[in-house]
Design an enzyme around this catalytic site. Structure first.
Site, PDB file in Angstrom:
ATOM      1  CG  HIS A  63      -1.664  -1.422   1.942  1.00  0.00           C
ATOM      2  ND1 HIS A  63      -3.275  -1.462   1.059  1.00  0.00           N
ATOM      3  CD2 HIS A  63      -1.649  -1.858   2.121  1.00  0.00           C
ATOM      4  CE1 HIS A  63      -3.618  -2.569   1.258  1.00  0.00           C
ATOM      5  NE2 HIS A  63      -2.229  -3.066   1.753  1.00  0.00           N
TER       6      HIS A  63
HETATM    7  C1  BDR Z   1      -3.186   0.735   5.165  1.00  0.00           C
HETATM    8  O1  BDR Z   1      -3.725   0.065   5.880  1.00  0.00           O
HETATM    9  C2  BDR Z   1      -1.692   0.070   6.873  1.00  0.00           C
HETATM   10  O2  BDR Z   1      -2.408  -1.026   7.798  1.00  0.00           O
HETATM   11  C3  BDR Z   1      -1.191  -0.033   6.323  1.00  0.00           C
HETATM   12  O3  BDR Z   1      -0.234   0.377   7.134  1.00  0.00           O
HETATM   13  C4  BDR Z   1      -1.837   1.084   5.391  1.00  0.00           C
HETATM   14  O4  BDR Z   1      -1.648   2.194   4.970  1.00  0.00           O
HETATM   15  C5  BDR Z   1      -3.655   0.256   4.682  1.00  0.00           C
HETATM   16  O5  BDR Z   1      -5.339   0.156   4.684  1.00  0.00           O
END
Ligand code: BDR
Ligand code: CA
Length: 313
Positions: free
Chosen positions: A242
């Site tokens: 992500h």
């Molecule tokens: C986001 O949620 C967090 O757990 C990850 O680091 C990312 O920023 C993804 O949904």
């Protein structure tokens, strides 16, 4: 030209990779500071994790601040089930020599924006938007000074990852996301729609390990840990990556495709709270407030990541 950025984050293995990508790119990105926020784990742990990443990269010139301990209105929801108890489970990381700065992260954001020419600082947000919203509440005048916010958050076609309707970063503090999206600041959103395309397949992870430096090894171990949950959940050939999409977008925006649209945050419904209601098909006349990334070139993204990580110790 070098872009001045502040990274707001809740590291998190994918945050850590994003921070390393930025730290490895000094000719493109001038990191004015890293600010931790409560999210994946508690604020204190996230701040410690940020210090560990800076230590790993050898960039002791980068200052780390702690921001808000909890969301604006709601109780903090964390994600140890994905990231492990420390938020950064996987590798054994070097203990940080550097201390956390004593200034509050929200004040650092405000002061830094006021001290620089308007339109010169980009905020990169990799976690819940609490610190940014609190900065906007405390000093609304900063809104007009922010060049752009590039955020990982939200989802439309891929809907939710923490509830059926909501993505984690927005869900944790929907009120903050609402404040930020209504502030008239140019926003680029990297939602699950694009991050789910950037999958850390075995082949890609093996290339990162094969770099042969300690940063590549740490990234390999971090992502090998965090991917377990996602591989089981999604049944894909690799876990989504992500937060590095935010930094990759700053380095090479041409890797991504998106649209200018309106996005509004659901803040009231218990069923869909934190949903990013994205007018992707322009069915309303609500003003465009977001550049919404829908797709990206995963091979080029991993090539960039691998090339940059190779520059680190
Ligand atoms: C986001 O949620 C967090 O757990 C990850 O680091 C990312 O920023 C993804 O949904
Ligand atoms: Ca994050």
């Amino acid at each position: 030209m070098t872009r001045k950025i502040i990274i707001d984050t809740d590291p998190g293995q994918d945050d850590a990779v994003a921070i390393l990508l930025a730290l490895a790119s000094p000719e493109d990105l001038d990191i004015l500071g890293i600010v931790a926020v409560a999210g994946n784990v508690t604020l204190a742990q996230n701040a410690r994790n940020a210090l560990k990443i800076v230590e790993l990269s050898g960039r002791s010139d980068i200052k780390v601040y702690a921001g808000c301990e909890r969301p604006m209105r709601r109780t903090l929801v964390t994600a140890e089930h994905v990231h492990g108890e420390t938020g950064l489970d996987g590798p054994v990381l070097p203990l940080p020599k550097q201390q956390l700065e004593s200034q509050h992260g929200v004040d650092f954001i405000i002061e830094t924006l006021l001290a620089h020419e308007p339109g010169t600082i980009t905020l990169c947000t990799l976690g819940p938007l609490t610190n940014i919203a609190m900065a906007l509440v405390k000093a609304p005048a900063i809104a007009g000074r922010i060049k752009e916010i590039v955020m990982m958050g939200g989802a439309y076609f891929e809907v939710g990852n923490i509830t059926p309707a909501a993505e984690f970063n927005i869900y944790v503090d929907p009120d903050a996301a609402d404040v930020v999206l209504r502030a008239g600041i140019p926003v680029v959103m990297a939602p699950l729609d694009v991050t789910h395309m950037m999958r850390s397949t075995r082949e890609r992870l093996d290339k990162i390990r094969a770099i042969g430096n300690r940063s590549g090894q740490a990234v390999y171990e971090m992502l090998s840990f965090s991917e377990r949950f996602d591989l089981y959940k999604y049944g894909m050939d690799g876990a989504p990556l992500h937060d590095p999409c935010v930094i990759a977008y700053l380095l090479k925006p041409e890797l991504f495709q998106g649209r200018h649209i309106n996005v509004v945050i659901e803040t009231a419904s218990e069923l869909t709270i934190g949903m990013t209601v994205a007018d992707y098909w322009h069915v309303t006349d609500r003003p465009h407030n977001v550049h919404f990334l829908r797709s990206g070139d995963a091979d080029a993204f991993y090539a960039l990541l691998t090339e940059r990580l190779a520059r680190l110790p």
